[in-house]
Design a protein around this motif. Structure first.
Motif, mmCIF file in Angstrom:
data_model
loop_
_atom_site.group_PDB
_atom_site.id
_atom_site.type_symbol
_atom_site.label_atom_id
_atom_site.label_comp_id
_atom_site.label_asym_id
_atom_site.label_seq_id
_atom_site.Cartn_x
_atom_site.Cartn_y
_atom_site.Cartn_z
ATOM 1 N N GLU A 123 9.124 -12.146 14.918
ATOM 2 C CA GLU A 123 9.561 -13.403 15.521
ATOM 3 C C GLU A 123 10.683 -14.022 14.684
ATOM 4 O O GLU A 123 10.616 -14.030 13.457
ATOM 5 N N ALA A 146 6.957 -13.672 11.699
ATOM 6 C CA ALA A 146 8.205 -12.945 11.425
ATOM 7 C C ALA A 146 7.920 -11.549 10.885
ATOM 8 O O ALA A 146 8.563 -10.569 11.292
ATOM 9 N N ILE A 189 13.083 -16.686 12.785
ATOM 10 C CA ILE A 189 12.982 -17.983 12.112
ATOM 11 C C ILE A 189 14.385 -18.581 12.102
ATOM 12 O O ILE A 189 15.256 -18.144 11.352
#
Length: 286
Positions: free
Chosen positions: A261, A256, A263
Protein backbone atom coordinates in the motif's frame (compact mmCIF):
# COMPACT_ATOMS: atom_id res chain seq x y z
CA UNK A 1 8.52 5.33 32.48
CA UNK A 2 8.68 1.59 33.16
CA UNK A 3 10.37 0.01 30.12
CA UNK A 4 8.69 -3.36 30.50
CA UNK A 5 5.27 -1.72 30.77
CA UNK A 6 5.97 0.44 27.74
CA UNK A 7 7.11 -2.62 25.77
CA UNK A 8 3.94 -4.50 26.69
CA UNK A 9 1.73 -1.66 25.46
CA UNK A 10 3.79 -1.42 22.27
CA UNK A 11 3.26 -5.17 21.72
CA UNK A 12 -0.46 -4.56 22.21
CA UNK A 13 -0.41 -1.71 19.68
CA UNK A 14 1.46 -3.90 17.21
CA UNK A 15 -1.05 -6.72 17.68
CA UNK A 16 -4.08 -4.48 17.16
CA UNK A 17 -2.20 -2.84 14.30
CA UNK A 18 -2.15 -6.11 12.34
CA UNK A 19 -5.96 -6.30 12.21
CA UNK A 20 -6.41 -4.19 9.09
CA UNK A 21 -3.72 -6.05 7.13
CA UNK A 22 -5.04 -9.45 8.19
CA UNK A 23 -8.55 -8.29 7.32
CA UNK A 24 -7.40 -7.35 3.81
CA UNK A 25 -5.74 -10.75 3.40
CA UNK A 26 -8.90 -12.51 4.62
CA UNK A 27 -11.02 -10.59 2.10
CA UNK A 28 -8.58 -11.47 -0.68
CA UNK A 29 -8.91 -15.13 0.33
CA UNK A 30 -12.68 -14.89 -0.15
CA UNK A 31 -13.71 -14.99 3.50
CA UNK A 32 -16.86 -12.97 4.22
CA UNK A 33 -17.03 -10.39 7.00
CA UNK A 34 -19.51 -12.48 9.09
CA UNK A 35 -17.25 -15.54 8.76
CA UNK A 36 -14.10 -13.66 9.76
CA UNK A 37 -15.72 -11.90 12.71
CA UNK A 38 -17.68 -14.91 13.97
CA UNK A 39 -14.50 -17.01 14.13
CA UNK A 40 -12.46 -14.08 15.39
CA UNK A 41 -14.67 -13.66 18.42
CA UNK A 42 -15.29 -17.37 19.00
CA UNK A 43 -11.59 -18.24 19.00
CA UNK A 44 -10.65 -15.13 20.98
CA UNK A 45 -13.29 -16.02 23.57
CA UNK A 46 -11.74 -19.47 23.94
CA UNK A 47 -8.25 -18.03 24.43
CA UNK A 48 -9.36 -15.32 26.87
CA UNK A 49 -11.43 -17.73 28.94
CA UNK A 50 -8.61 -20.30 29.09
CA UNK A 51 -6.04 -17.71 30.18
CA UNK A 52 -8.28 -16.05 32.77
CA UNK A 53 -9.40 -19.46 34.03
CA UNK A 54 -5.80 -20.61 34.43
CA UNK A 55 -5.09 -17.46 36.44
CA UNK A 56 -8.16 -17.97 38.60
CA UNK A 57 -9.57 -14.62 37.43
CA UNK A 58 -12.53 -15.81 35.37
CA UNK A 59 -15.99 -15.49 36.85
CA UNK A 60 -19.38 -15.07 35.28
CA UNK A 61 -21.23 -11.82 35.71
CA UNK A 62 -24.79 -12.01 36.94
CA UNK A 63 -28.04 -10.14 36.51
CA UNK A 64 -27.85 -6.66 35.04
CA UNK A 65 -24.05 -6.76 34.75
CA UNK A 66 -24.24 -9.94 32.66
CA UNK A 67 -26.92 -8.50 30.38
CA UNK A 68 -25.03 -5.23 29.89
CA UNK A 69 -21.70 -6.96 29.26
CA UNK A 70 -23.12 -9.28 26.60
CA UNK A 71 -25.11 -6.43 25.02
CA UNK A 72 -22.01 -4.27 24.78
CA UNK A 73 -20.43 -7.03 22.72
CA UNK A 74 -23.49 -8.02 20.70
CA UNK A 75 -24.34 -4.43 19.75
CA UNK A 76 -21.49 -1.96 20.32
CA UNK A 77 -18.33 -3.96 19.70
CA UNK A 78 -19.95 -6.05 16.96
CA UNK A 79 -21.11 -2.93 15.11
CA UNK A 80 -17.74 -1.24 15.39
CA UNK A 81 -15.91 -4.33 14.10
CA UNK A 82 -18.30 -4.75 11.19
CA UNK A 83 -17.88 -1.13 10.17
CA UNK A 84 -14.09 -1.44 10.44
CA UNK A 85 -14.00 -4.45 8.13
CA UNK A 86 -16.50 -2.84 5.76
CA UNK A 87 -14.19 0.18 5.57
CA UNK A 88 -11.40 -2.11 4.36
CA UNK A 89 -13.45 -2.70 1.20
CA UNK A 90 -13.04 0.98 0.27
CA UNK A 91 -9.62 2.00 1.60
CA UNK A 92 -6.19 0.69 2.43
CA UNK A 93 -5.53 -0.85 5.85
CA UNK A 94 -3.25 2.09 6.70
CA UNK A 95 -5.89 4.73 6.00
CA UNK A 96 -8.55 2.76 7.85
CA UNK A 97 -6.22 2.57 10.85
CA UNK A 98 -5.63 6.33 10.80
CA UNK A 99 -9.31 7.26 10.51
CA UNK A 100 -10.42 4.78 13.19
CA UNK A 101 -7.88 6.25 15.59
CA UNK A 102 -9.95 9.41 15.88
CA UNK A 103 -12.01 7.47 18.43
CA UNK A 104 -10.19 8.74 21.58
CA UNK A 105 -11.24 12.27 20.67
CA UNK A 106 -14.85 11.15 20.23
CA UNK A 107 -14.61 9.40 23.62
CA UNK A 108 -13.86 12.74 25.25
CA UNK A 109 -16.78 14.32 23.41
CA UNK A 110 -19.12 11.48 24.40
CA UNK A 111 -17.98 11.72 28.01
CA UNK A 112 -18.76 15.43 27.98
CA UNK A 113 -22.29 14.74 26.75
CA UNK A 114 -23.13 11.61 28.74
CA UNK A 115 -20.99 11.94 31.86
CA UNK A 116 -21.16 15.73 32.27
CA UNK A 117 -17.41 16.08 31.89
CA UNK A 118 -16.37 19.63 30.91
CA UNK A 119 -15.72 20.56 27.26
CA UNK A 120 -12.44 22.49 27.35
CA UNK A 121 -10.55 24.44 24.72
CA UNK A 122 -8.14 21.52 24.55
CA UNK A 123 -11.03 19.17 23.77
CA UNK A 124 -12.28 21.37 20.93
CA UNK A 125 -8.77 21.85 19.56
CA UNK A 126 -8.03 18.12 19.64
CA UNK A 127 -11.25 17.28 17.81
CA UNK A 128 -10.57 19.95 15.19
CA UNK A 129 -6.99 18.75 14.69
CA UNK A 130 -7.97 15.10 14.31
CA UNK A 131 -10.79 15.85 11.88
CA UNK A 132 -8.51 18.19 9.91
CA UNK A 133 -6.17 15.24 9.48
CA UNK A 134 -9.01 13.10 8.14
CA UNK A 135 -10.10 15.92 5.82
CA UNK A 136 -6.55 16.31 4.51
CA UNK A 137 -6.21 12.61 3.75
CA UNK A 138 -9.61 12.61 2.04
CA UNK A 139 -9.11 15.77 0.00
CA UNK A 140 -5.48 15.36 -1.00
CA UNK A 141 -5.67 11.64 -1.79
CA UNK A 142 -9.19 11.06 -3.12
CA UNK A 143 -8.19 7.92 -5.03
CA UNK A 144 -6.87 6.21 -1.91
CA UNK A 145 -9.32 7.70 0.59
CA UNK A 146 -12.74 6.81 -0.76
CA UNK A 147 -15.32 9.15 0.86
CA UNK A 148 -17.56 6.13 1.50
CA UNK A 149 -14.75 4.47 3.38
CA UNK A 150 -14.06 7.62 5.39
CA UNK A 151 -17.74 7.83 6.36
CA UNK A 152 -17.90 4.14 7.31
CA UNK A 153 -14.73 4.20 9.43
CA UNK A 154 -15.65 7.50 11.10
CA UNK A 155 -18.94 5.82 12.00
CA UNK A 156 -16.90 2.95 13.46
CA UNK A 157 -14.88 5.45 15.53
CA UNK A 158 -18.06 7.10 16.84
CA UNK A 159 -19.61 3.71 17.69
CA UNK A 160 -16.40 2.64 19.44
CA UNK A 161 -16.38 5.87 21.45
CA UNK A 162 -19.96 5.21 22.48
CA UNK A 163 -19.06 1.63 23.43
CA UNK A 164 -16.18 2.80 25.63
CA UNK A 165 -18.27 5.51 27.28
CA UNK A 166 -21.14 3.09 27.93
CA UNK A 167 -18.72 0.55 29.38
CA UNK A 168 -17.30 3.11 31.79
CA UNK A 169 -20.64 4.35 33.03
CA UNK A 170 -22.58 1.04 33.11
CA UNK A 171 -19.94 -1.28 34.52
CA UNK A 172 -17.52 0.92 36.41
CA UNK A 173 -16.87 -1.73 39.08
CA UNK A 174 -16.31 -4.70 36.75
CA UNK A 175 -12.75 -5.88 36.04
CA UNK A 176 -11.98 -4.89 32.41
CA UNK A 177 -10.66 -8.34 31.56
CA UNK A 178 -13.78 -10.01 32.97
CA UNK A 179 -15.88 -7.57 30.95
CA UNK A 180 -13.89 -8.49 27.83
CA UNK A 181 -14.62 -12.18 28.50
CA UNK A 182 -18.34 -11.37 28.19
CA UNK A 183 -18.10 -8.85 25.35
CA UNK A 184 -16.34 -11.30 23.00
CA UNK A 185 -18.98 -14.05 23.04
CA UNK A 186 -21.70 -11.41 22.70
CA UNK A 187 -20.04 -10.15 19.52
CA UNK A 188 -19.58 -13.72 18.28
CA UNK A 189 -23.27 -14.43 18.76
CA UNK A 190 -24.19 -11.39 16.65
CA UNK A 191 -22.12 -12.57 13.71
CA UNK A 192 -23.32 -16.15 13.99
CA UNK A 193 -26.87 -14.82 13.71
CA UNK A 194 -26.10 -12.29 10.94
CA UNK A 195 -24.02 -14.76 8.96
CA UNK A 196 -26.64 -17.50 9.20
CA UNK A 197 -29.51 -15.14 8.32
CA UNK A 198 -27.70 -13.75 5.26
CA UNK A 199 -26.21 -17.05 4.12
CA UNK A 200 -22.70 -15.56 4.36
CA UNK A 201 -21.42 -17.67 7.26
CA UNK A 202 -19.04 -20.45 6.23
CA UNK A 203 -16.33 -22.55 7.80
CA UNK A 204 -12.80 -21.74 6.60
CA UNK A 205 -11.97 -24.36 3.97
CA UNK A 206 -8.17 -24.37 3.77
CA UNK A 207 -5.21 -24.30 6.14
CA UNK A 208 -4.44 -20.77 4.93
CA UNK A 209 -7.96 -19.54 5.73
CA UNK A 210 -7.79 -21.15 9.18
CA UNK A 211 -4.38 -19.54 9.74
CA UNK A 212 -5.83 -16.13 8.88
CA UNK A 213 -8.82 -16.35 11.23
CA UNK A 214 -6.59 -17.80 13.98
CA UNK A 215 -4.12 -14.92 13.55
CA UNK A 216 -6.96 -12.40 13.68
CA UNK A 217 -8.32 -14.03 16.85
CA UNK A 218 -5.01 -14.47 18.66
CA UNK A 219 -2.45 -12.00 17.29
CA UNK A 220 -4.89 -9.15 16.57
CA UNK A 221 -7.36 -9.70 19.44
CA UNK A 222 -6.51 -11.90 22.44
CA UNK A 223 -2.76 -11.20 22.68
CA UNK A 224 -3.04 -7.39 22.50
CA UNK A 225 -5.87 -7.44 25.05
CA UNK A 226 -3.68 -9.17 27.63
CA UNK A 227 -0.48 -7.26 26.88
CA UNK A 228 -2.33 -3.94 27.07
CA UNK A 229 -3.77 -4.69 30.50
CA UNK A 230 -0.38 -5.98 31.69
CA UNK A 231 1.31 -2.78 30.52
CA UNK A 232 -1.52 -0.66 31.90
CA UNK A 233 -0.85 -1.97 35.41
CA UNK A 234 2.80 -0.93 35.14
CA UNK A 235 2.62 2.51 33.51
CA UNK A 236 -0.94 3.74 34.16
CA UNK A 237 -3.82 4.68 31.91
CA UNK A 238 -2.53 8.03 30.63
CA UNK A 239 0.87 6.73 29.60
CA UNK A 240 -0.64 3.58 28.12
CA UNK A 241 -3.05 5.60 25.98
CA UNK A 242 -0.18 7.73 24.67
CA UNK A 243 2.04 4.73 23.84
CA UNK A 244 -0.94 3.11 22.08
CA UNK A 245 -0.91 5.86 19.46
CA UNK A 246 1.76 3.73 17.77
CA UNK A 247 -1.07 1.47 16.54
CA UNK A 248 -2.11 3.33 13.34
CA UNK A 249 1.55 3.94 12.49
CA UNK A 250 2.20 0.20 12.71
CA UNK A 251 -0.85 -0.50 10.53
CA UNK A 252 0.37 2.01 7.95
CA UNK A 253 3.86 0.45 7.85
CA UNK A 254 2.54 -3.11 7.73
CA UNK A 255 0.16 -2.19 4.93
CA UNK A 256 3.09 -0.87 2.92
CA UNK A 257 5.36 -3.83 3.72
CA UNK A 258 2.87 -6.68 3.36
CA UNK A 259 0.30 -5.37 0.89
CA UNK A 260 2.35 -2.81 -1.02
CA UNK A 261 0.00 0.00 0.00
CA UNK A 262 1.31 3.48 -0.87
CA UNK A 263 2.32 5.97 1.80
CA UNK A 264 1.75 9.44 0.34
CA UNK A 265 2.76 12.82 1.82
CA UNK A 266 -0.95 13.52 2.43
CA UNK A 267 -1.24 10.28 4.38
CA UNK A 268 1.77 11.14 6.53
CA UNK A 269 0.67 14.71 7.29
CA UNK A 270 -2.98 13.73 7.81
CA UNK A 271 -1.99 10.84 10.05
CA UNK A 272 0.27 13.14 12.05
CA UNK A 273 -2.64 15.54 12.59
CA UNK A 274 -4.90 12.71 13.76
CA UNK A 275 -2.27 11.47 16.22
CA UNK A 276 -1.60 15.06 17.27
CA UNK A 277 -5.26 15.53 18.11
CA UNK A 278 -5.28 12.29 20.09
CA UNK A 279 -2.14 13.22 22.01
CA UNK A 280 -3.50 16.71 22.68
CA UNK A 281 -6.64 15.37 24.32
CA UNK A 282 -4.70 12.77 26.32
CA UNK A 283 -1.95 14.95 27.74
CA UNK A 284 -3.81 17.76 29.43
CA UNK A 285 -7.05 19.15 30.78
CA UNK A 286 -6.99 22.88 29.99
Amino acid sequence: MDRAGTALVLVSAAGFGTLGVLGELAADAGLSIPTVLAFRFLLATLVVWLVLGARGRLHLLEGRALAVGVALGAVGYAAMSGLFFWGLEFMTAGLVGIVLYTYPVFVVGAAAVRLDEPVTRRTVASLGTALAGVALVTGADPAGADPRGIAVVLAAAVVYAGYITASRSALATVDPQVLTAHVLPGAAASYLVVGTATGRLATPATDYEWALVAAIAVVATALPIFTFFAGLRRIGASNASIVSTAEPVITLLLGAAVLGEPITPATVVGGALVLGGVLLVQTGTD
